[in-house]
Design an enzyme around this catalytic site. Structure first.
Site, PDB file in Angstrom:
ATOM      1  N   GLU A 111     -31.736   2.134 -12.978  1.00  0.00           N
ATOM      2  CA  GLU A 111     -31.584   3.024 -11.826  1.00  0.00           C
ATOM      3  C   GLU A 111     -30.302   3.847 -11.928  1.00  0.00           C
ATOM      4  OE1 GLU A 111     -33.754   0.919  -8.135  1.00  0.00           O
ATOM      5  OE2 GLU A 111     -32.248  -0.347  -9.104  1.00  0.00           O
ATOM      6  N   GLU A 131     -37.554  -6.148 -10.958  1.00  0.00           N
ATOM      7  CA  GLU A 131     -37.193  -6.707  -9.657  1.00  0.00           C
ATOM      8  C   GLU A 131     -38.320  -7.483  -8.987  1.00  0.00           C
ATOM      9  OE1 GLU A 131     -34.169  -3.326 -10.033  1.00  0.00           O
ATOM     10  OE2 GLU A 131     -36.177  -3.805 -10.766  1.00  0.00           O
TER      11      GLU A 131
END
EC number: 4.2.1.149
Length: 261
Positions: A111, A131
């Site tokens: 990210e 995640e």
């Protein structure tokens, strides 16, 4: 600055190296420190381009520090004004950032790279958003930025199964700009940074501003918007000294001297 971040200024280029053995994972404290660095970069008129990389040859960043999580740091902890890793939520940064991805970019590390304007990666780099396998979601931009690059089916596979994507596949999909050897990575990132420095700073700022504000608009609406006078940088470019200097330097067969005004 802390031992976790190493800063080097090369003229108008700032190099930031994340150094948190063993995987360059980021906890809230480090995220705050990274935010300070990126905000200072934003506000320093002498700096034009930033390069963010990781120490070592294995990890760019493994993302959120799961050791900190195990010790009680919550997924919704305050990671600072720039969001996770100091960059993912700075939405008014009108200077380019290059992510020099030297290895694994997982979770928040991926990210962080996606929040940059350019990604140059080593051929051993790998990207993933695992995640969901940890009971959380990639909410520091992964689930928002990746769908702007990849088809929905590929995004679904990456965010729901955590599958890894290698450097060459990332290049084919347009996630990264360049794939080079580990030995060439930083030189290549610095070469790109210098190319950006050679462009007029106001023009770069205007381009980022236009992308940021019109990316979801139909083209006709975007035309009206950028010519309405509401933007900060675009009108400034049209009436700047640099707009005179560029054509003049071209006519005189010399390099332009940008003043940023």
């Amino acid at each position: 600055m802390s031992e976790s971040l190493h800063l080097t200024r090369n003229g108008s280029i700032l190099e930031i190296t994340l150094d948190r053995p063993k995987a360059n994972a980021i906890d809230a404290k480090t995220s705050f420190e990274m935010g300070e660095v990126f905000l200072n970069f934003r506000d320093d008129p002498q700096l034009r381009v930033a390069i963010i990389t990781g120490a070592g040859e294995k990890f760019f960043s493994a993302g959120w520090d799961l050791k900190a999580a195990a010790e009680g740091e919550a997924p919704d902890a305050d990671f600072g004004p720039g969001g996770f890793a100091g960059l993912t939520e700075i939405f008014n940064l009108d200077k380019p950032v290059i992510a020099a991805v030297n290895g694994y970019a997982f979770g928040g590390g991926f990210e962080l790279a996606l929040a940059a304007d350019f990604i140059v990666c080593a051929d051993n780099a790998s990207f993933a958003l695992p995640e969901a396998k940890l009971g959380i979601v990639p909410d520091s931009g992964g689930v928002l930025r990746l769908p702007k690059i990849l088809p929905p089916t590929i995004v679904n596979e990456m965010v729901m199964t955590g599958r890894r994507m290698g450097a060459e596949e990332a290049l084919r999909w347009g996630i990264v700009n360049r794939v080079v050897s580990q030995a060439e990575l930083m030189d290549n990132a610095r070469e790109l940074a210098q190319q950006l420095v050679n462009s007029a700073p106001l023009a770069i700022a205007a381009l980022k501003e236009i992308y940021r504000t019109t990316s979801e608009m139909p083209v006709e609406e975007a035309y009206r918007y950028i010519r309405s006078g509401v933007l900060k940088h675009y009108p400034s470019v049209l009436h700047s000294e640099d707009a005179i200097e560029g054509p003049l330097a071209f006519a005189e067969k010399r390099d332009p001297v940008w003043k940023g005004r």
